[in-house]
Design a protein around this motif. Sequence first.
Motif, PDB file in Angstrom:
ATOM      1  N   ILE A 145      -4.375   2.244  -6.451  1.00 26.84           N
ATOM      2  CA  ILE A 145      -4.869   3.412  -5.349  1.00 26.84           C
ATOM      3  C   ILE A 145      -4.098   3.095  -4.101  1.00 26.84           C
ATOM      4  CG2 ILE A 145      -6.734   4.349  -4.244  1.00 26.84           C
ATOM      5  CD1 ILE A 145      -8.596   3.791  -6.432  1.00 26.84           C
ATOM      6  N   LYS A 184     -16.081   7.102  -2.542  1.00 29.30           N
ATOM      7  CA  LYS A 184     -16.355   8.104  -3.566  1.00 29.30           C
ATOM      8  C   LYS A 184     -16.229   7.753  -4.962  1.00 29.30           C
ATOM      9  CE  LYS A 184     -15.674  12.893  -4.662  1.00 29.30           C
ATOM     10  NZ  LYS A 184     -14.793  14.241  -4.175  1.00 29.30           N
ATOM     11  N   VAL A 185     -14.880   7.418  -5.139  1.00 28.79           N
ATOM     12  CA  VAL A 185     -14.801   6.869  -6.516  1.00 28.79           C
ATOM     13  C   VAL A 185     -15.505   5.514  -6.929  1.00 28.79           C
ATOM     14  CG1 VAL A 185     -12.534   8.091  -6.983  1.00 28.79           C
ATOM     15  CG2 VAL A 185     -12.634   5.646  -5.967  1.00 28.79           C
ATOM     16  N   LYS A 212     -12.641   8.590   0.234  1.00 24.87           N
ATOM     17  CA  LYS A 212     -12.195   8.834  -1.036  1.00 24.87           C
ATOM     18  C   LYS A 212     -12.495   7.712  -1.912  1.00 24.87           C
ATOM     19  CE  LYS A 212      -9.458  12.931  -0.387  1.00 24.87           C
ATOM     20  NZ  LYS A 212      -8.272  13.537   0.066  1.00 24.87           N
ATOM     21  N   ARG A 239     -13.485  13.837 -16.314  1.00 27.20           N
ATOM     22  CA  ARG A 239     -13.770  12.885 -15.153  1.00 27.20           C
ATOM     23  C   ARG A 239     -12.633  11.762 -14.669  1.00 27.20           C
ATOM     24  NH1 ARG A 239     -19.206  11.651 -14.592  1.00 27.20           N
ATOM     25  NH2 ARG A 239     -18.718  10.324 -12.984  1.00 27.20           N
ATOM     26  N   MET A 252      -1.788   8.351   1.860  1.00 23.90           N
ATOM     27  CA  MET A 252      -2.386   6.867   1.721  1.00 23.90           C
ATOM     28  C   MET A 252      -4.042   7.545   1.478  1.00 23.90           C
ATOM     29  SD  MET A 252      -0.907   4.245   1.969  1.00 23.90           S
ATOM     30  CE  MET A 252      -1.286   2.994   3.016  1.00 23.90           C
ATOM     31  N   THR A 253      -4.815   6.780   0.482  1.00 30.05           N
ATOM     32  CA  THR A 253      -6.037   7.173   0.410  1.00 30.05           C
ATOM     33  C   THR A 253      -7.114   6.637   1.195  1.00 30.05           C
ATOM     34  OG1 THR A 253      -5.461   7.187  -2.133  1.00 30.05           O
ATOM     35  CG2 THR A 253      -7.898   7.230  -1.704  1.00 30.05           C
ATOM     36  N   PHE A 258     -10.951  11.940 -10.897  1.00 29.06           N
ATOM     37  CA  PHE A 258     -10.970  10.624 -10.428  1.00 29.06           C
ATOM     38  C   PHE A 258      -9.253  10.546  -9.997  1.00 29.06           C
ATOM     39  CE2 PHE A 258      -9.122   6.302 -10.625  1.00 29.06           C
ATOM     40  CZ  PHE A 258     -10.050   5.677 -10.087  1.00 29.06           C
ATOM     41  N   ALA A 261       0.949  -1.206  -0.091  1.00 25.67           N
ATOM     42  CA  ALA A 261      -0.129  -0.136  -0.028  1.00 25.67           C
ATOM     43  C   ALA A 261       0.727   1.356   0.181  1.00 25.67           C
ATOM     44  CB  ALA A 261      -0.863   0.061   1.242  1.00 25.67           C
ATOM     45  N   THR A 266      -8.846  12.676  -7.080  1.00 23.59           N
ATOM     46  CA  THR A 266      -9.431  12.104  -5.751  1.00 23.59           C
ATOM     47  C   THR A 266      -8.678  11.151  -4.965  1.00 23.59           C
ATOM     48  OG1 THR A 266     -11.632  12.641  -6.772  1.00 23.59           O
ATOM     49  CG2 THR A 266     -11.522  11.386  -4.756  1.00 23.59           C
ATOM     50  N   ILE A 267      -8.207  10.365  -5.547  1.00 25.57           N
ATOM     51  CA  ILE A 267      -7.441   9.130  -5.206  1.00 25.57           C
ATOM     52  C   ILE A 267      -5.937   9.517  -4.989  1.00 25.57           C
ATOM     53  CG2 ILE A 267      -9.153   7.482  -5.930  1.00 25.57           C
ATOM     54  CD1 ILE A 267      -6.964   6.869  -8.206  1.00 25.57           C
ATOM     55  N   TYR A 268      -5.402  10.098  -5.688  1.00 25.55           N
ATOM     56  CA  TYR A 268      -3.911  10.355  -5.323  1.00 25.55           C
ATOM     57  C   TYR A 268      -3.705  11.751  -4.717  1.00 25.55           C
ATOM     58  CZ  TYR A 268      -3.415   6.700  -8.330  1.00 25.55           C
ATOM     59  OH  TYR A 268      -3.183   5.287  -8.909  1.00 25.55           O
ATOM     60  N   ARG A 308     -18.951   6.432  -7.861  1.00 23.51           N
ATOM     61  CA  ARG A 308     -19.167   7.237  -9.175  1.00 23.51           C
ATOM     62  C   ARG A 308     -19.407   6.246 -10.371  1.00 23.51           C
ATOM     63  NH1 ARG A 308     -14.379  11.464  -9.485  1.00 23.51           N
ATOM     64  NH2 ARG A 308     -15.126  12.164  -7.465  1.00 23.51           N
ATOM     65  N   ALA A 336      -3.970   2.293  -0.934  1.00 22.42           N
ATOM     66  CA  ALA A 336      -4.768   1.924   0.281  1.00 22.42           C
ATOM     67  C   ALA A 336      -4.620   0.477   0.504  1.00 22.42           C
ATOM     68  CB  ALA A 336      -6.195   2.359  -0.041  1.00 22.42           C
ATOM     69  N   LYS A 385       2.688   1.968  -3.370  1.00 21.88           N
ATOM     70  CA  LYS A 385       1.662   2.584  -4.429  1.00 21.88           C
ATOM     71  C   LYS A 385       1.623   3.957  -4.308  1.00 21.88           C
ATOM     72  CE  LYS A 385      -1.306  -1.561  -4.968  1.00 21.88           C
ATOM     73  NZ  LYS A 385      -2.344  -2.229  -4.115  1.00 21.88           N
ATOM     74  N   GLN A 386       1.696   4.651  -2.943  1.00 17.30           N
ATOM     75  CA  GLN A 386       1.649   5.941  -2.496  1.00 17.30           C
ATOM     76  C   GLN A 386       3.066   6.518  -3.424  1.00 17.30           C
ATOM     77  OE1 GLN A 386      -0.493   7.962  -0.677  1.00 17.30           O
ATOM     78  NE2 GLN A 386       0.586   9.392  -1.900  1.00 17.30           N
TER      79      GLN A 386
END
Lengths: 236, 123, 255
Positions: free
Chosen positions: C83, C9-10, C6, A92, C1-2, A96, A69, A99-101, C13, C85, A72-73
Amino acid sequence: MTNSLTMQGVTYKRGMKTILHDVDLTLAPGKIVGLLGTNGAGKTTLMRLITGSAKGKGAIAVADHSSEAERKQHVSFSEQLRGFAGNVKLNRIVAFYETIYGDFEAERFADLADFLQIDTELKLAALSKGMKEKLVIALTLARRTDLYLLDEPFSGIDSMSRKKIINSIIQWKPENATMVISDHYVSEIAPILDEIVVVKDQTVYAHRQADEIREEFHIGVEAYYESLYERGNDHD
Amino acid sequence: MNFDDKVPIYYQIENYIYHEIITGTLKPGEKLPSVRQLAVDVTANVNTVQRALSEMIAAEMIESKRGRGNFVTMDTTKIDQLKVKLVTTQLERVYEQLHALNLSDEEIVTSLQHYIQQRGQAK
Amino acid sequence: MTNFGKLFKVFNRSKFATVNQLMLIELAVIAVSLIWNLIWGNLSQMSVLGTVSGWSGLAYLVGFILIARRAENAFTHDTYRLIPAKDTTFYLANLVSSLVMFLYLIALQVILHLVGIGIAWSQISPELDGIMRLRDISSAELAKGIMLVVLMVLALFILALTTITLIHLTVSATNSFLPAAGKRVVDAILYIVVIVLVVRLVAFFFGQVNQLMTTLNLQGTTNMVLPIIGMLVLAALESVLNIFLMKRWVETVAN
């Protein structure tokens, strides 16, 4: 400074078949690295192991973070947006990513999109191959992180787009970040590489400084790379 | 910029900038573009450009001013020396190659004169 | 970290868009059905309610499939799996978002039904009163009964989702790491398990609903509490397995 990437004894098998074995690789921060090898040599697999998309054995750390995890960050991978439906609008997709990164910078993306002439009002399915690759590059570089992995960013792309992409790499790579670019055709990226890593015989076969090759052997990176296949023995 | 893949890139960048200095495109005391800008201009890696600049700074052809950037040396004798050096290098190469063709010194001079004359007429 | 929010939310969507598309199609189908009735002169006060009831079963089924498909899509695509997480957070956010989107679908269906009931109210209210009086059911008991059925549907929905995920992830993991012969064995076992499971659950569910409908014996619904808990426990166990599979074996589709 901490290394951007360390891999130790990484092995990956698929259905009893060994794809990669005993991969040891350390990349210092701030470099542009060419990941070279024939088609199917395992370049993509190597990247997928780093991101955690492929599950192998061995130790992998990105900027000293070893859990999947957290890795990935700290990795930005040129993902091909397969998870999106074709009728989704590009803005869009940008939303996306935002939002996630947490490290995705909208302003960076806007600059990149401007430079690469990406129209975010278009739909994903409407993009040509070259345009889609530009979008992927812009999304990948708009994150500010430690390690960037670009998987064959130039395959099937016209020379104008290629130049633009190379330019954006030079311009937008953060100073201390390391960027790995995989390619099976070396000459187009040779001048921008600090180092090359060659994947051959299911492992990291060679890892050298590009200018060191030129100084030591008086041959180009491409000729050196090809020589590994012709003679089958190392220059060391 | 088109690089020769066989020659270290930093060395080619060095020569490129030297060329600009000698031809006066970059004037004595003029500020060089930022490292990143240079990298974009010549399509090379920032580290490679940095290495080329370091070599030029070590050779005192370029002066690095902290926080302000890199400047072409004000010392015009250095620039003249550089010009002489680069001209010598080129001549050396021609001389050696012609010698390898078993030309005597006199023959080299006459053939050079002959060549320059022809070039002049061609123009 | 997500974080969870969030991710939620995705995940919402894409599913939200899917449910809305489905709703538009359903509304169109209902409209066409009503026009059909009009043409044949069968239009009555009850028509809207009847048409809505008729089509909403299919809407639930298709909605479930679409939501599940989007949820499964996320497990094997880099777009989602990259992502940053933890797998547990990822899994739970995906599951909860599927549940919420299914609730959204239910809410939309309820609204449609309410519209239908509103139009037909003068006709059905005396009948309803009659039934309630006849069977001696208070409205509180009726509410409780409806609650239990809703809970039952949701528990079944969750279990169905976790089971689909379990099958999907198992197949995905074995495809990557087992040789062809091993794959066939696992596939065969899975087919048998799935068929048995589906048959058992569907039989149980319809048994319960049938009992409820035919006898309107709401006292019997207390029997439903235990199965609901059972299904949720099973879903939780499957989820633990799913997260383990994600962590260790499940790869994404290659770039």
